[in-house]
Write a protein that holds these residues in place. Structure first.
Motif, PDB file in Angstrom:
ATOM      1  N   HIS A 248      68.436  64.128  60.542  1.00 52.71           N
ATOM      2  CA  HIS A 248      67.121  64.508  61.364  1.00 52.71           C
ATOM      3  C   HIS A 248      66.043  63.623  61.509  1.00 52.71           C
ATOM      4  O   HIS A 248      65.531  62.990  60.709  1.00 52.71           O
ATOM      5  N   ILE A 249      65.575  63.771  62.657  1.00 49.35           N
ATOM      6  CA  ILE A 249      64.763  62.872  63.424  1.00 49.35           C
ATOM      7  C   ILE A 249      63.350  63.623  63.768  1.00 49.35           C
ATOM      8  O   ILE A 249      63.393  64.904  64.332  1.00 49.35           O
ATOM      9  N   VAL A 250      62.165  63.121  63.550  1.00 47.59           N
ATOM     10  CA  VAL A 250      60.884  63.455  63.924  1.00 47.59           C
ATOM     11  C   VAL A 250      60.134  62.658  64.654  1.00 47.59           C
ATOM     12  O   VAL A 250      60.344  61.682  64.383  1.00 47.59           O
ATOM     13  N   ILE A 251      59.633  63.002  65.778  1.00 51.11           N
ATOM     14  CA  ILE A 251      58.419  62.318  66.683  1.00 51.11           C
ATOM     15  C   ILE A 251      57.478  63.075  67.120  1.00 51.11           C
ATOM     16  O   ILE A 251      57.538  64.236  67.314  1.00 51.11           O
ATOM     17  N   THR A 252      56.260  62.402  66.554  1.00 49.45           N
ATOM     18  CA  THR A 252      55.068  63.116  66.665  1.00 49.45           C
ATOM     19  C   THR A 252      53.803  62.214  66.937  1.00 49.45           C
ATOM     20  O   THR A 252      53.917  60.962  66.970  1.00 49.45           O
ATOM     21  N   SER A 253      52.628  62.881  67.067  1.00 43.26           N
ATOM     22  CA  SER A 253      51.597  61.859  67.322  1.00 43.26           C
ATOM     23  C   SER A 253      50.449  62.155  66.267  1.00 43.26           C
ATOM     24  O   SER A 253      49.577  61.741  66.333  1.00 43.26           O
ATOM     25  N   SER A 254      51.077  62.836  65.245  1.00 41.41           N
ATOM     26  CA  SER A 254      49.792  63.101  64.098  1.00 41.41           C
ATOM     27  C   SER A 254      50.445  62.630  62.695  1.00 41.41           C
ATOM     28  O   SER A 254      51.456  63.355  62.560  1.00 41.41           O
ATOM     29  N   GLU A 255      49.647  61.845  61.982  1.00 40.55           N
ATOM     30  CA  GLU A 255      50.136  61.767  60.476  1.00 40.55           C
ATOM     31  C   GLU A 255      49.881  63.086  59.774  1.00 40.55           C
ATOM     32  O   GLU A 255      51.001  63.398  59.151  1.00 40.55           O
ATOM     33  N   ASN A 256      49.154  64.022  59.942  1.00 40.21           N
ATOM     34  CA  ASN A 256      48.926  65.471  59.085  1.00 40.21           C
ATOM     35  C   ASN A 256      49.953  66.133  59.550  1.00 40.21           C
ATOM     36  O   ASN A 256      50.744  66.729  58.612  1.00 40.21           O
ATOM     37  N   LEU A 257      50.306  66.267  60.882  1.00 50.52           N
ATOM     38  CA  LEU A 257      51.495  67.149  61.421  1.00 50.52           C
ATOM     39  C   LEU A 257      52.975  66.645  60.742  1.00 50.52           C
ATOM     40  O   LEU A 257      53.796  67.243  60.345  1.00 50.52           O
ATOM     41  N   PHE A 258      53.011  65.242  60.602  1.00 51.39           N
ATOM     42  CA  PHE A 258      54.251  64.598  60.023  1.00 51.39           C
ATOM     43  C   PHE A 258      54.387  65.170  58.674  1.00 51.39           C
ATOM     44  O   PHE A 258      55.436  65.518  58.242  1.00 51.39           O
ATOM     45  N   ALA A 259      53.186  64.908  57.842  1.00 48.15           N
ATOM     46  CA  ALA A 259      53.327  65.192  56.556  1.00 48.15           C
ATOM     47  C   ALA A 259      53.565  66.864  56.344  1.00 48.15           C
ATOM     48  O   ALA A 259      54.250  67.275  55.188  1.00 48.15           O
ATOM     49  N   GLU A 260      53.124  67.695  57.236  1.00 43.34           N
ATOM     50  CA  GLU A 260      53.452  69.084  57.123  1.00 43.34           C
ATOM     51  C   GLU A 260      54.681  69.323  57.479  1.00 43.34           C
ATOM     52  O   GLU A 260      55.363  70.074  56.712  1.00 43.34           O
ATOM     53  N   ILE A 261      55.516  68.744  58.367  1.00 43.16           N
ATOM     54  CA  ILE A 261      56.890  68.720  58.840  1.00 43.16           C
ATOM     55  C   ILE A 261      57.699  68.438  57.569  1.00 43.16           C
ATOM     56  O   ILE A 261      58.525  69.056  57.129  1.00 43.16           O
ATOM     57  N   VAL A 262      57.399  67.364  56.955  1.00 51.38           N
ATOM     58  CA  VAL A 262      57.949  66.618  55.676  1.00 51.38           C
ATOM     59  C   VAL A 262      57.888  67.640  54.572  1.00 51.38           C
ATOM     60  O   VAL A 262      58.989  67.917  54.031  1.00 51.38           O
ATOM     61  N   SER A 263      57.028  68.497  54.661  1.00 53.55           N
ATOM     62  CA  SER A 263      56.980  69.528  53.368  1.00 53.55           C
ATOM     63  C   SER A 263      57.733  70.361  53.749  1.00 53.55           C
ATOM     64  O   SER A 263      58.386  71.160  52.631  1.00 53.55           O
ATOM     65  N   ARG A 264      57.670  71.051  54.936  1.00 54.10           N
ATOM     66  CA  ARG A 264      58.707  72.255  55.129  1.00 54.10           C
ATOM     67  C   ARG A 264      59.957  71.984  54.983  1.00 54.10           C
ATOM     68  O   ARG A 264      60.706  72.608  54.703  1.00 54.10           O
ATOM     69  N   PHE A 265      60.178  70.728  55.656  1.00 51.28           N
ATOM     70  CA  PHE A 265      61.740  70.270  55.618  1.00 51.28           C
ATOM     71  C   PHE A 265      62.218  70.343  54.088  1.00 51.28           C
ATOM     72  O   PHE A 265      63.351  70.742  53.804  1.00 51.28           O
ATOM     73  N   HIS A 266      61.465  69.762  53.258  1.00 50.16           N
ATOM     74  CA  HIS A 266      61.899  69.464  51.969  1.00 50.16           C
ATOM     75  C   HIS A 266      61.918  70.588  51.012  1.00 50.16           C
ATOM     76  O   HIS A 266      62.698  70.940  50.056  1.00 50.16           O
ATOM     77  N   ASN A 267      61.147  71.838  51.507  1.00 52.14           N
ATOM     78  CA  ASN A 267      60.964  72.655  50.651  1.00 52.14           C
ATOM     79  C   ASN A 267      61.777  73.926  51.289  1.00 52.14           C
ATOM     80  O   ASN A 267      61.350  75.206  51.153  1.00 52.14           O
TER      81      ASN A 267
END
Length: 270
Positions: A248-267
């Motif tokens: 699974h790959i994520v591309i984004t423009s925001s560190e905050n959004l990246f952190a949110e995606i990581v949290s949702r993915f792991h949970n």
């Protein structure tokens, strides 16, 4: 004929009458019990029928009620929605769009997201001719030349999403079975990635960070994940990408959004 004969005859006749009466009473009792039993069965069947109708009506009402909920994913989703749960989902028909219009819709979607309450994710499902766009189709629509030929390495399933609120930003989420090829594809795309994706990931009306020259992504660990990170000379994030795992790959423009995606993915539900 004597009195004794008459008495015997009377007694015999009376016994016959009593016997017939007993038989008749027994038959009446049997018929009464059968009638009561049939009435009981009819009442039980009626009760079952009523309960079935009530239950069926409740199911239909519940299905209709759930069907009105705004968070129900549209049928065109390619990515399993439990991987990164999005509170909202909608479709965009790109059938007659030019590449310019396609990019303009990215900015329009980001502008709408900026006016929504913060903290929610929205999944945009692109279609053309009634079918969902796959990564290769999406790159073709956006005229992202360098990635078109190798885009299949990023898999056949992807998701384009938006984070709402004043810091609205976009993200791309890919699912691939070709880790090595996908990794090399992303490395080779780095110098063109900001120009190719800025219309979909960065709301230009509020912030257009200047690109460094040359464009150089650097390694950075965010939320215990190795990312490739591009910043301005002042350190402002322009774009980043990472493998959340080997698929699974994520591309984004925001560190905050990246952190949110990581949290949702792991949970996510397992």
């Amino acid at each position: 004929r004597t009195l004794k004969t008459d008495l015997v005859q009377a007694v015999n006749e009376e016994k016959i009458s009593l016997t017939l009466a007993a038989i008749q009473e027994r038959e009446r009792g049997r018929h009464r019990r059968e009638a009561e039993r049939r009435a009981g069965w009819r009442a039980a069947l009626m009760l079952v029928l009523i309960l079935t109708l009530v239950a069926g009506g409740s199911v239909i009402y519940w299905q209709q009620y759930r069907g009105q909920q705004p968070t129900t994913p549209t049928p065109t989703s390619l990515i399993d929605q439990t991987l990164i749960f999005a509170e909202q989902s909608r479709g965009l028909d790109t059938t007659n769009w030019t590449p310019r219009e396609f990019r303009q819709q990215g900015q329009t979607a980001l502008g709408l997201a900026a006016n929504q309450p913060a903290g929610r994710l929205e999944n945009i499902n692109f279609t053309a001719g009634g079918r969902p766009l796959r990564p290769g189709d999406w790159f073709q629509k956006a005229e992202i030349g360098p990635i078109i030929k190798t885009g299949n390495y990023l898999g056949n399933k992807f998701m384009y999403g938006l984070a709402s609120g004043p810091g609205a930003a976009g993200f791309l989420f890919f699912e691939t079975d070709l880790y090595e090829q996908a990794f090399n594809t992303l490395l080779g795309w780095e110098k063109n990635m900001p120009d190719d994706l800025d219309d979909f990931l960065i709301l230009k009306a509020t912030s257009t960070p200047p690109l460094p020259d040359p464009v150089v992504f650097r390694d950075k660990v965010i939320r215990n994940i190795d990312t490739r990170h591009l910043t301005t000379a002042e350190g402002q994030t322009i774009m980043l990408y990472a493998f959340l795992d080997r698929r699974h790959i994520v591309i984004t423009s925001s560190e905050n959004l990246f952190a949110e995606i990581v949290s949702r993915f792991h949970n996510r539900p397992q």
